[in-house]
Design an enzyme around this catalytic site. Structure first.
Site, PDB file in Angstrom:
ATOM      1  N   HIS A 114     107.962  60.306 125.675  1.00 27.18           N
ATOM      2  CA  HIS A 114     107.542  59.366 126.762  1.00 27.18           C
ATOM      3  C   HIS A 114     106.372  58.792 126.293  1.00 27.18           C
ATOM      4  CE1 HIS A 114     107.013  57.420 130.468  1.00 27.18           C
ATOM      5  NE2 HIS A 114     108.334  57.165 130.549  1.00 27.18           N
ATOM      6  N   GLU A 161     120.928  52.961 144.967  1.00 27.73           N
ATOM      7  CA  GLU A 161     120.539  54.436 144.670  1.00 27.73           C
ATOM      8  C   GLU A 161     119.860  55.143 145.843  1.00 27.73           C
ATOM      9  OE1 GLU A 161     118.331  56.706 141.586  1.00 27.73           O
ATOM     10  OE2 GLU A 161     120.272  56.693 140.726  1.00 27.73           O
ATOM     11  N   GLU A 203     108.037  60.195 143.533  1.00 27.89           N
ATOM     12  CA  GLU A 203     109.552  59.484 143.791  1.00 27.89           C
ATOM     13  C   GLU A 203     110.012  60.123 145.200  1.00 27.89           C
ATOM     14  OE1 GLU A 203     108.344  60.926 140.958  1.00 27.89           O
ATOM     15  OE2 GLU A 203     108.715  59.515 139.498  1.00 27.89           O
ATOM     16  N   ARG A 237     105.734  63.742 135.930  1.00 32.58           N
ATOM     17  CA  ARG A 237     104.394  63.909 136.502  1.00 32.58           C
ATOM     18  C   ARG A 237     104.607  65.679 136.762  1.00 32.58           C
ATOM     19  NH1 ARG A 237     103.818  58.932 137.853  1.00 32.58           N
ATOM     20  NH2 ARG A 237     102.065  58.049 137.436  1.00 32.58           N
ATOM     21  N   HIS A 281     109.238  64.628 130.919  1.00 30.66           N
ATOM     22  CA  HIS A 281     107.929  63.699 131.255  1.00 30.66           C
ATOM     23  C   HIS A 281     107.742  63.624 132.491  1.00 30.66           C
ATOM     24  CE1 HIS A 281     111.247  60.739 131.581  1.00 30.66           C
ATOM     25  NE2 HIS A 281     110.440  60.392 132.413  1.00 30.66           N
ATOM     26  N   ASP A 295     113.625  55.194 143.066  1.00 29.15           N
ATOM     27  CA  ASP A 295     112.396  55.766 143.537  1.00 29.15           C
ATOM     28  C   ASP A 295     110.912  55.357 142.701  1.00 29.15           C
ATOM     29  OD1 ASP A 295     112.746  57.065 141.375  1.00 29.15           O
ATOM     30  OD2 ASP A 295     113.839  58.787 142.491  1.00 29.15           O
TER      31      ASP A 295
HETATM   32  N1  UDP Z   1     116.531  56.883 128.147  1.00 34.89           N
HETATM   33  C1  UDP Z   1     116.546  55.893 126.921  1.00 34.89           C
HETATM   34  N2  UDP Z   1     115.716  56.701 125.845  1.00 34.89           N
HETATM   35  C2  UDP Z   1     115.048  57.432 125.676  1.00 34.89           C
HETATM   36  C3  UDP Z   1     115.205  58.373 126.848  1.00 34.89           C
HETATM   37  C4  UDP Z   1     115.768  58.079 127.877  1.00 34.89           C
HETATM   38  O1  UDP Z   1     117.444  54.848 126.969  1.00 34.89           O
HETATM   39  O2  UDP Z   1     114.598  57.758 124.861  1.00 34.89           O
HETATM   40  C5  UDP Z   1     117.386  56.558 129.080  1.00 34.89           C
HETATM   41  C6  UDP Z   1     118.310  57.677 129.504  1.00 34.89           C
HETATM   42  O3  UDP Z   1     119.574  57.540 129.088  1.00 34.89           O
HETATM   43  C7  UDP Z   1     118.425  57.425 131.114  1.00 34.89           C
HETATM   44  C8  UDP Z   1     117.097  56.743 131.516  1.00 34.89           C
HETATM   45  O4  UDP Z   1     116.313  56.511 130.320  1.00 34.89           O
HETATM   46  O5  UDP Z   1     119.335  56.249 131.213  1.00 34.89           O
HETATM   47  C9  UDP Z   1     116.376  57.802 131.962  1.00 34.89           C
HETATM   48  O6  UDP Z   1     115.002  57.418 132.174  1.00 34.89           O
HETATM   49  P1  UDP Z   1     113.790  58.394 132.668  1.00 34.89           P
HETATM   50  O7  UDP Z   1     114.111  59.703 132.399  1.00 34.89           O
HETATM   51  O8  UDP Z   1     112.467  57.579 132.341  1.00 34.89           O
HETATM   52  O9  UDP Z   1     113.874  58.345 134.280  1.00 34.89           O
HETATM   53  P2  UDP Z   1     114.703  59.009 135.251  1.00 34.89           P
HETATM   54  O10 UDP Z   1     115.862  59.026 135.159  1.00 34.89           O
HETATM   55  O11 UDP Z   1     113.992  60.340 135.774  1.00 34.89           O
HETATM   56  O12 UDP Z   1     114.199  58.197 136.635  1.00 34.89           O
END
Ligand code: UDP
Length: 382
Positions: A243, A120, A134, A212, A210, A98
């Site tokens: 972040h 996904e 998203e 928005r 983190h 997304d």
């Molecule tokens: N992640 C990482 N390092 C960090 C924080 C998160 O590698 O410091 C990984 C986490 O294991 C997951 C992904 O990043 O696989 C999640 O990313 P994010 O939270 O940015 O995005 P979302 O999943 O909400 O789309």
């Protein structure tokens, strides 16, 4: 058709983590000519993931700019992909999830009448501004895509409710493929701070926030709650990889820097992060990916949001939606730390999101779709 040419496009950390196993699976099969394009939406977070999977992108749009807006990202990805798609003329463009990179890539392909495969697919909150942007991005990608790789049967149902029934495959989530290759027994932490924290043999909570829609007041509430939790449990370490976004940092650092047992760090390399996940007591997060990864490792998750597009883990009992008000977050964390029965219930590893073979199912489905296989892929069933 000799080979199916597939251009994969991704740009953010979660897309990279979840698309890398797909790129690897495409590269391993002779039926595909795989071309990888990164947009650079999260410039600094991608290289370790690409290195681990041995992926060298053929194209890097390098779109990231200081203070980039959604309009910047969308327009730069559209413009950046224009010539690439014209020159490569792929049979399929694949995007993930997304993020705005994924939506803009799907739109760029649509403008060139190139079919889109959406990895996904079918996650929904039905709140147009939550998560923002998203929810709208993924809904719009579903309108554009011809192939929909839904992680769960529930995601397929969501698509069916929108009239999307053709080209839908239930594959499991590729994040489980990824986590199977990153969690290694006996891992030694490279980051000295993590090595030190883990050596203490005391509880660790992993925190990420983190999104928005949590900027401002909700994130302040989360930080206040974390200060109280840290004070209540002085032996526990709270690790918060912050972040890079300025909106996040300007709230988090003034509120949490200097709290003795709260460790603010730069984003952690995905391997270290997954090892930390495997060893922590519980997770507090507004992230989507962590809601899928933590249950796979039997770690309770407190979700710092008011809704989730991942109800499967809530139903399985390993994820609790606690919202973004201070009091319920504190209460839920206290309960996890003091109520062994609750902890046991939430940590009994049930994983509704995959069996580690999602990428194989996705590549098999593409072959079937293009008539290069007579084996219709079987759905993943949790
Ligand atoms: N992640 C990482 N390092 C960090 C924080 C998160 O590698 O410091 C990984 C986490 O294991 C997951 C992904 O990043 O696989 C999640 O990313 P994010 O939270 O940015 O995005 P979302 O999943 O909400 O789309």
């Amino acid at each position: 058709m000799a080979q199916i040419k597939v251009v994969t496009v991704f740009g953010t950390r979660p897309e990279a983590i979840k698309m890398a196993p797909v790129c690897k699976a495409l590269a391993e099969r002779g039926e595909f000519h795989s071309v990888c394009c990164v947009t650079g939406q999260h410039r600094n977070l991608l290289p370790p993931i690409l290195r681990h999977y041995g992926i060298t992108p053929q194209y890097d749009l390098q779109i990231m700019s200081h203070g980039q807006t959604l309009t910047d990202i969308t327009s730069r990805v559209l413009l950046g992909l224009d010539d690439i798609l014209k020159n490569e003329a792929p049979d399929l463009l694949m995007c993930h999830g997304d993020p705005t990179t994924a939506f803009a890539a799907a739109l760029a392909a649509f403008y060139k009448k190139i079919p889109v495969g959406h990895v996904e697919a079918g996650l929904r909150t039905y709140e147009r501004y939550s998560p923002y942007p998203e929810e709208m991005n993924r809904s719009l990608i579903s309108r554009i895509a011809s192939l929909h790789f839904a992680p769960t049967a529930g995601n397929r149902k969501n698509l069916a409710a929108e009239g999307i029934t053709d080209g839908v495959y239930v594959t499991g989530n590729t994040v489980i493929d990824a986590i199977n290759s990153t969690t290694l027994p006996g891992y030694v932490f490279k980051t000295p701070m993590l090595a030190e924290i883990l050596a203490k043999d005391a509880p660790v909570a992993l925190l990420t926030a983190h999104r928005r829609e949590n900027y401002g007041r909700p994130l302040e509430n989360i930080c206040r709650a974390v200060r109280r939790i840290a004070a209540d449990f002085p032996d526990m370490s709270v690790v918060y990889p912050v972040h890079p976004g300025a909106h996040v940092r300007r709230t988090v650092f003034p509120m949490l820097e200097g709290v003795k047992n709260v460790y603010l760090t730069e984003p952690i390399d995905v391997f270290e992060l997954h090892q930390l996940l495997a060893r922590c007591r519980f997770v507090m997060t507004d992230s989507g990916g962590l809601q899928e990864e933590a249950p796979a490792l039997g770690k309770p998750v407190l979700v710092l949001r008011n809704e989730t597009e991942r109800p499967e883990a809530v139903a399985a009992g390993t994820v609790m939606l606690v919202g973004v008000e201070e009091e319920p977050i504190v209460r839920a964390a206290r309960a996890l730390m003091t109520d062994p029965e609750l902890y046991e219930r939430m940590s009994s590893a049930r994983n509704p999101y995959g069996d580690g073979h999602a990428s194989e199912r996705i590549t098999s489905a593409v072959l079937w779709h293009f008539g290069l296989s007579d084996q219709e892929p079987r759905d993943f069933a949790s």
